[in-house]
Motif scaffolding. Structure first.
Motif: not given
Length: 459
Positions: A127-129, A383, A414-416, A418-419, A450
């Protein structure tokens, strides 16, 4: 053939000079941190690393996860039905098959890469924003889309130094035009920025004999090495005098460091980029001997040569994967261009016993929607999408996380982004919470406040 002048090399090596106005706000303490004899010297990691170096295969434009590495049988069953947000669901034009002993599901778009399924961890819950290309690409590289920040490669070089002080420690092969921030150093010292080699997705023609691939004008044809050293020493004396007077002047420090590196590069770089001694078998393995795979195959081969020479972080860009229309035709073309070169890179690293400590990363800035756009296309999807890693201490034949039954969004582990960054740094032996740089009165880090390491993917 793409030409690189000595001036271009200096400009590229000093990537980040455009941020001098920002860097000028750095504190005196930060300036002292940059004043070591060789800022590129190897540094001790925070803990025992699994990987020594990174090769980042950046897929510009957002490849579709539901057509490549995220198998969705329900999407096939529900083809043409109304999607979650309207529109019609679109099944993948490509078959998925279980690959290797692990049985990872990978589509027929990547038959050669699929042969290495047992070396790969598929992260299927990214995921990213940002849902738009420039911002998502910037966040993928720097952790944020709101401010000018150092790139992942710059942070890596800052944290670990390089193993070859005659080459840039961070190289970006043929990055897209106008995206220097994605491989820049921002407020880190300029020497940690990426050196751009090639441009716009193109790289210089590989040699097939003779003098090999060259960097024109990197050597001065009129001055001997000793005369050049005298010339550089004089210029550096002037620079150091200005630095002495100004006390804090990051731009001048960057010039001093870059001139010294460029002086050393004039011997190392032409030899490294001379591929005339590569065997016909190796060129064929990368697809660098002709056809649609030739250009990206050349870049992947150079990536291996840079990694073998001690460069810490190498990024190779491929695209454009932005298929709002003509998905079945254009995604197939993009995959054909890079499938064999990527597989060749993985195989070559394995044969040289380098894959175990080289982290290879593949991914775009986001994925694409399960529903159709323009009949035969897909829209952006930040998403839920897929990236993968191979070598460098990650599990082989492993799938981490999941999207929903159609592939709209991440629903498990979930892997953003940042992760993702925290995990990459962890594999390199760097604690993302400890890798900080003091700037404008606060400690900055790649992951901001984060990031959690995806420990489940680590072998």
């Amino acid at each position: 053939m793409t030409m690189f002048s000595r001036r271009q090399i200096l400009q590229s090596t000093g990537a980040g000079f455009g941020y001098v106005a920002f860097a000028g706000m750095s504190t005196a303490k930060a300036a002292q941190e940059k004043s070591s004899t060789n800022p590129l010297a190897p540094k001790s990691p925070h803990f025992e690393p699994r990987a020594k170096r990174v090769i980042f295969l950046c897929m510009q434009g957002g490849p579709s996860h539901v057509d490549t590495f995220d198998y969705k049988p329900q999407l096939t069953k529900d083809h043409d039905k109304r999607g979650k947000y309207g529109g019609s669901l679109l099944k993948s034009p490509w078959e998925f098959r279980q690959r290797g002993d692990s049985g990872l599901w990978i589509s027929d778009l990547f038959p050669n890469v699929a042969d290495h399924a047992d070396d790969m961890t598929l992260i299927r819950s990214m995921q990213c924003d940002q849902p738009v290309h420039p911002n998502a690409m910037t966040q993928m590289h720097t952790g944020t889309a709101q401010f000018i920040r150092p790139s992942l490669g710059a942070w890596t070089l800052y944290g670990l130094g390089t193993e070859n002080d005659s080459l840039p420690g961070f190289v970006s092969l043929s990055p897209p035009s106008g995206r220097s921030g994605n491989y820049g150093s921002a407020f880190l010292p300029a020497i940690y920025g990426g050196a751009k080699i090639g441009r716009g997705g193109r790289t210089a023609r590989l040699a097939r004999g003779g003098s090999g691939e060259s960097v024109p004008d990197i050597k001065n044809p009129t001055l001997s090495k000793s005369q050049q050293r005298t010339q550089v020493d004089f210029i550096q004396a002037l620079n150091r005098e200005k630095l002495r007077r100004d006390k804090v002047q990051p731009g001048v420090e960057g010039v001093i460091e870059s001139y010294e590196l460029a002086f050393r590069m004039q011997d190392a770089m032409p030899e490294l980029m001379d591929t005339s001694k590569e065997s016909a078998k190796t060129l064929a393995m990368y697809g660098a001997d002709g056809g649609p795979t030739e250009n990206f195959g050349k870049q992947c081969l150079l990536a291996r040569r840079f990694a073998e020479a001690g460069v810490r972080f190498i990024e190779v860009t491929h695209g454009n994967w932005d298929q709002h229309f003509n998905l079945s035709t254009d995604h197939a073309t993009r995959a054909e261009e890079c499938d064999k070169p990527i597989a060749g890179l993985l195989e070559d690293l394995k044969q040289r016993d380098m894959l175990k400590d080289t982290l290879v990363i593949w991914g775009g800035e986001f994925g694409r929607t399960p529903d159709a756009q323009g009949g035969d296309g897909r829209n952006h999807n930040n998403k839920g999408y897929t990236t993968w890693m191979a070598g460098g201490g990650v599990k082989g034949g492993f799938s981490y996380g999941a999207t929903d039954e159609h592939g709209y969004e991440s629903v498990e582990n979930k892997c953003h982004i940042h992760d993702w960054h925290a995990t990459i740094l962890h594999l390199l032996g760097l604690d993302h919470e400890q890798l900080t740089y003091r700037y404008a009165g606060r400690d900055f880090r790649l992951t901001d406040v984060h990031g959690n390491v995806a420990k489940e993917i680590i072998a």
